[in-house]
Design a protein around this motif. Structure first.
Motif, PDB file in Angstrom:
ATOM      1  N   ALA A   1      12.391  40.376   9.073  1.00 18.86           N
ATOM      2  CA  ALA A   1      13.446  39.360   9.219  1.00 18.86           C
ATOM      3  C   ALA A   1      13.284  38.319   8.112  1.00 18.86           C
ATOM      4  CB  ALA A   1      13.348  38.701  10.590  1.00 18.86           C
ATOM      5  N   PRO A   2      13.714  38.674   6.892  1.00 13.63           N
ATOM      6  CA  PRO A   2      13.462  37.774   5.764  1.00 13.63           C
ATOM      7  C   PRO A   2      14.209  36.437   5.864  1.00 13.63           C
ATOM      8  CG  PRO A   2      14.774  39.672   5.061  1.00 13.63           C
ATOM      9  CD  PRO A   2      14.383  39.920   6.485  1.00 13.63           C
ATOM     10  N   VAL A   3      13.563  35.422   5.270  1.00 16.24           N
ATOM     11  CA  VAL A   3      14.216  34.122   5.110  1.00 16.24           C
ATOM     12  C   VAL A   3      14.916  34.159   3.757  1.00 16.24           C
ATOM     13  CG1 VAL A   3      13.896  31.621   4.977  1.00 16.24           C
ATOM     14  CG2 VAL A   3      12.327  33.003   6.366  1.00 16.24           C
ATOM     15  N   MET A   4      16.224  34.039   3.773  1.00 12.95           N
ATOM     16  CA  MET A   4      16.993  34.092   2.532  1.00 12.95           C
ATOM     17  C   MET A   4      17.251  32.655   2.085  1.00 12.95           C
ATOM     18  SD  MET A   4      17.749  37.532   2.351  1.00 12.95           S
ATOM     19  CE  MET A   4      18.946  37.476   1.040  1.00 12.95           C
ATOM     20  N   VAL A   5      16.684  32.303   0.931  1.00  8.61           N
ATOM     21  CA  VAL A   5      16.820  30.924   0.444  1.00  8.61           C
ATOM     22  C   VAL A   5      17.848  30.866  -0.676  1.00  8.61           C
ATOM     23  CG1 VAL A   5      15.613  28.969  -0.595  1.00  8.61           C
ATOM     24  CG2 VAL A   5      14.419  30.426   1.059  1.00  8.61           C
ATOM     25  N   CYS A   6      18.915  30.146  -0.429  1.00  4.87           N
ATOM     26  CA  CYS A   6      19.976  29.988  -1.423  1.00  4.87           C
ATOM     27  C   CYS A   6      19.632  28.817  -2.332  1.00  4.87           C
ATOM     28  CB  CYS A   6      21.295  29.705  -0.705  1.00  4.87           C
ATOM     29  SG  CYS A   6      22.661  29.316  -1.810  1.00  4.87           S
ATOM     30  N   ILE A   7      19.563  29.075  -3.626  1.00  2.63           N
ATOM     31  CA  ILE A   7      19.316  27.987  -4.571  1.00  2.63           C
ATOM     32  C   ILE A   7      20.679  27.403  -4.961  1.00  2.63           C
ATOM     33  CG2 ILE A   7      18.081  27.307  -6.665  1.00  2.63           C
ATOM     34  CD1 ILE A   7      16.280  28.785  -4.629  1.00  2.63           C
TER      35      ILE A   7
ATOM     36  N   MET B   1      19.111  31.811   7.226  1.00  4.32           N
ATOM     37  CA  MET B   1      19.702  31.168   6.048  1.00  4.32           C
ATOM     38  C   MET B   1      19.053  29.823   5.802  1.00  4.32           C
ATOM     39  SD  MET B   1      23.702  31.949   6.933  1.00  4.32           S
ATOM     40  CE  MET B   1      24.493  31.541   5.383  1.00  4.32           C
ATOM     41  N   GLU B   2      18.618  29.612   4.568  1.00  2.00           N
ATOM     42  CA  GLU B   2      18.039  28.324   4.184  1.00  2.00           C
ATOM     43  C   GLU B   2      18.608  27.923   2.823  1.00  2.00           C
ATOM     44  OE1 GLU B   2      16.017  26.197   5.766  1.00  2.00           O
ATOM     45  OE2 GLU B   2      16.007  27.458   7.545  1.00  2.00           O
ATOM     46  N   PHE B   3      18.687  26.626   2.611  1.00  5.10           N
ATOM     47  CA  PHE B   3      19.294  26.125   1.370  1.00  5.10           C
ATOM     48  C   PHE B   3      18.371  25.145   0.675  1.00  5.10           C
ATOM     49  CE2 PHE B   3      22.595  27.517   4.174  1.00  5.10           C
ATOM     50  CZ  PHE B   3      23.466  28.205   3.343  1.00  5.10           C
ATOM     51  N   MET B   4      18.409  25.227  -0.631  1.00  5.01           N
ATOM     52  CA  MET B   4      17.535  24.389  -1.428  1.00  5.01           C
ATOM     53  C   MET B   4      18.298  23.960  -2.682  1.00  5.01           C
ATOM     54  SD  MET B   4      13.834  25.746  -2.250  1.00  5.01           S
ATOM     55  CE  MET B   4      12.622  24.550  -2.521  1.00  5.01           C
ATOM     56  N   ILE B   5      18.010  22.763  -3.157  1.00  2.06           N
ATOM     57  CA  ILE B   5      18.581  22.369  -4.452  1.00  2.06           C
ATOM     58  C   ILE B   5      17.431  22.113  -5.412  1.00  2.06           C
ATOM     59  CG2 ILE B   5      20.062  20.768  -5.726  1.00  2.06           C
ATOM     60  CD1 ILE B   5      21.476  20.080  -3.140  1.00  2.06           C
ATOM     61  N   ALA B   6      17.415  22.875  -6.495  1.00  3.44           N
ATOM     62  CA  ALA B   6      16.424  22.672  -7.542  1.00  3.44           C
ATOM     63  C   ALA B   6      17.202  22.499  -8.833  1.00  3.44           C
ATOM     64  CB  ALA B   6      15.506  23.876  -7.646  1.00  3.44           C
ATOM     65  N   SER B   7      16.680  21.681  -9.711  1.00  2.83           N
ATOM     66  CA  SER B   7      17.422  21.474 -10.948  1.00  2.83           C
ATOM     67  C   SER B   7      16.488  21.468 -12.136  1.00  2.83           C
ATOM     68  CB  SER B   7      18.168  20.147 -10.880  1.00  2.83           C
ATOM     69  OG  SER B   7      18.786  19.914 -12.116  1.00  2.83           O
ATOM     70  N   SER B   8      16.833  22.282 -13.141  1.00  5.25           N
ATOM     71  CA  SER B   8      16.062  22.242 -14.388  1.00  5.25           C
ATOM     72  C   SER B   8      16.968  21.792 -15.519  1.00  5.25           C
ATOM     73  CB  SER B   8      15.469  23.611 -14.703  1.00  5.25           C
ATOM     74  OG  SER B   8      16.493  24.500 -15.076  1.00  5.25           O
ATOM     75  N   TYR B   9      18.216  21.520 -15.169  1.00  3.49           N
ATOM     76  CA  TYR B   9      19.197  21.165 -16.187  1.00  3.49           C
ATOM     77  C   TYR B   9      19.655  19.744 -15.999  1.00  3.49           C
ATOM     78  CZ  TYR B   9      20.315  25.770 -18.062  1.00  3.49           C
ATOM     79  OH  TYR B   9      20.291  26.967 -18.718  1.00  3.49           O
ATOM     80  N   GLY B  10      19.884  19.050 -17.079  1.00  7.02           N
ATOM     81  CA  GLY B  10      20.711  17.853 -17.011  1.00  7.02           C
ATOM     82  C   GLY B  10      22.112  18.360 -17.244  1.00  7.02           C
ATOM     83  N   HIS B  11      22.780  17.811 -18.225  1.00  5.46           N
ATOM     84  CA  HIS B  11      24.077  18.363 -18.613  1.00  5.46           C
ATOM     85  C   HIS B  11      23.846  19.345 -19.748  1.00  5.46           C
ATOM     86  CE1 HIS B  11      26.457  15.800 -16.052  1.00  5.46           C
ATOM     87  NE2 HIS B  11      25.596  14.844 -16.326  1.00  5.46           N
TER      88      HIS B  11
ATOM     89  N   ARG C   1      13.086  19.951 -10.785  1.00  2.00           N
ATOM     90  CA  ARG C   1      13.054  18.920  -9.741  1.00  2.00           C
ATOM     91  C   ARG C   1      13.592  19.525  -8.461  1.00  2.00           C
ATOM     92  NH1 ARG C   1      16.423  14.054 -10.009  1.00  2.00           N
ATOM     93  NH2 ARG C   1      17.815  15.374 -11.223  1.00  2.00           N
ATOM     94  N   ILE C   2      12.898  19.272  -7.334  1.00  5.82           N
ATOM     95  CA  ILE C   2      13.424  19.696  -6.036  1.00  5.82           C
ATOM     96  C   ILE C   2      14.233  18.532  -5.482  1.00  5.82           C
ATOM     97  CG2 ILE C   2      12.862  20.540  -3.707  1.00  5.82           C
ATOM     98  CD1 ILE C   2      11.944  22.447  -5.852  1.00  5.82           C
ATOM     99  N   ILE C   3      15.512  18.729  -5.383  1.00  7.69           N
ATOM    100  CA  ILE C   3      16.394  17.655  -4.918  1.00  7.69           C
ATOM    101  C   ILE C   3      16.605  17.766  -3.416  1.00  7.69           C
ATOM    102  CG2 ILE C   3      18.724  16.677  -5.149  1.00  7.69           C
ATOM    103  CD1 ILE C   3      18.529  17.784  -8.104  1.00  7.69           C
ATOM    104  N   LYS C   4      16.659  19.004  -2.917  1.00  7.78           N
ATOM    105  CA  LYS C   4      16.703  19.217  -1.468  1.00  7.78           C
ATOM    106  C   LYS C   4      15.751  20.359  -1.136  1.00  7.78           C
ATOM    107  CE  LYS C   4      19.178  21.033   2.418  1.00  7.78           C
ATOM    108  NZ  LYS C   4      17.932  21.657   2.900  1.00  7.78           N
ATOM    109  N   ASP C   5      14.796  20.073  -0.272  1.00  6.66           N
ATOM    110  CA  ASP C   5      13.812  21.090   0.107  1.00  6.66           C
ATOM    111  C   ASP C   5      14.244  21.747   1.420  1.00  6.66           C
ATOM    112  OD1 ASP C   5      11.520  22.621   0.159  1.00  6.66           O
ATOM    113  OD2 ASP C   5      10.168  20.945  -0.243  1.00  6.66           O
ATOM    114  N   LEU C   6      13.505  22.768   1.846  1.00  2.25           N
ATOM    115  CA  LEU C   6      13.789  23.411   3.129  1.00  2.25           C
ATOM    116  C   LEU C   6      13.422  22.474   4.265  1.00  2.25           C
ATOM    117  CD1 LEU C   6      12.324  26.996   2.685  1.00  2.25           C
ATOM    118  CD2 LEU C   6      14.502  26.063   1.915  1.00  2.25           C
ATOM    119  N   ASP C   7      14.102  22.609   5.397  1.00  2.00           N
ATOM    120  CA  ASP C   7      13.700  21.827   6.566  1.00  2.00           C
ATOM    121  C   ASP C   7      13.076  22.782   7.581  1.00  2.00           C
ATOM    122  OD1 ASP C   7      16.066  23.140   7.026  1.00  2.00           O
ATOM    123  OD2 ASP C   7      17.263  21.314   7.184  1.00  2.00           O
ATOM    124  N   TYR C   8      12.194  23.678   7.104  1.00  2.00           N
ATOM    125  CA  TYR C   8      11.762  24.814   7.880  1.00  2.00           C
ATOM    126  C   TYR C   8      10.421  25.295   7.336  1.00  2.00           C
ATOM    127  CZ  TYR C   8      12.396  29.458   9.959  1.00  2.00           C
ATOM    128  OH  TYR C   8      12.266  30.600  10.676  1.00  2.00           O
TER     129      TYR C   8
END
Ligand code: IMP
Ligand code: MG
Length: 185
Positions: free
Chosen positions: A40-46, A67-77, A86-93
């Protein structure tokens, strides 16, 4: 083209059409279903780039996934990586002991996923793999291989099906190459 006719004016060419994408996503879903049988994999959406691919892919997987969601950013513009993640939103799990699949839109330099894979290993997961819609091997800066990918793309900046340029074009149903004048502005 009808529904998105206005933003299609900025497109130089369609690289991968929606029908081709749908076929590849279906095949990938079947492959993951087979490989993870009994799990039962945890699917993490970047977020945000992987969002469109993610919801389509999950519906092609016949497993009790979470379903899990994460926001990571390596880009500016702009169109090239800054090298910092940078991890902007981490998992709550808590994912320790779980089988994690990181779902990404594109592996470019590889910096983002290399960082995330190491982070998940440190969290004590049972396994961590990467499923990406696109692989752009020409620009790799770290040694990272996607475990699953749908398409290899040439060294061009692509948008659509979740991928953006300065946050626009994510809603194009096809994967497209922008006119150079758009990002040379
Ligand atoms: P990496 O860390 O260089 O592998 O960068 C991965 C991230 O860069 C992706 O998740 C995208 O958000 C972004 N990216 C890289 N190439 C492209 C592209 O051609 N179009 C849109 N975004 C891209
Ligand atoms: Mg991204």
């Amino acid at each position: 083209m009808e529904a998105n006719a206005r933003i299609y004016q900025d497109i130089k060419e369609i690289l991968i059409r929606r029908e081709e994408i749908a076929n590849a996503v279906k095949m990938l879903g079947e492959m993951i279903t087979k490989d993870y049988e009994g799990k039962a994999p945890v699917m993490v959406c970047i977020l945000k780039g992987a969002s469109v691919f993610y919801v389509d892919l999950l519906r092609e997987i016949d497993l009790p996934v979470t379903m899990e969601f994460m926001i990571a950013s390596s880009y500016g513009h702009g169109t090239s990586t800054s090298g910092n993640v940078r991890i902007i939103k981490d998992l709550d799990y808590d994912v320790s002991g779980r089988d994690v699949i990181l779902v990404e839109d594109i592996v470019d330099s590889g910096v983002t996923l290399d960082f995330l894979k190491r982070m998940f290993k440190e969290r004590g997961v049972n396994s961590v793999r990467v499923a990406t819609l696109l692989d752009k091997p020409a620009r790799r800066r770290v040694k990272l291989k996607a475990d699953y990918y749908c398409f290899t793309v040439p060294d061009a900046f692509v948008v659509g099906y979740g991928l953006d340029y300065n946050q626009i074009y994510r809603n194009l149903p096809d994967i497209c190459i922008l006119k150079p004048e758009i990002y040379n502005k």
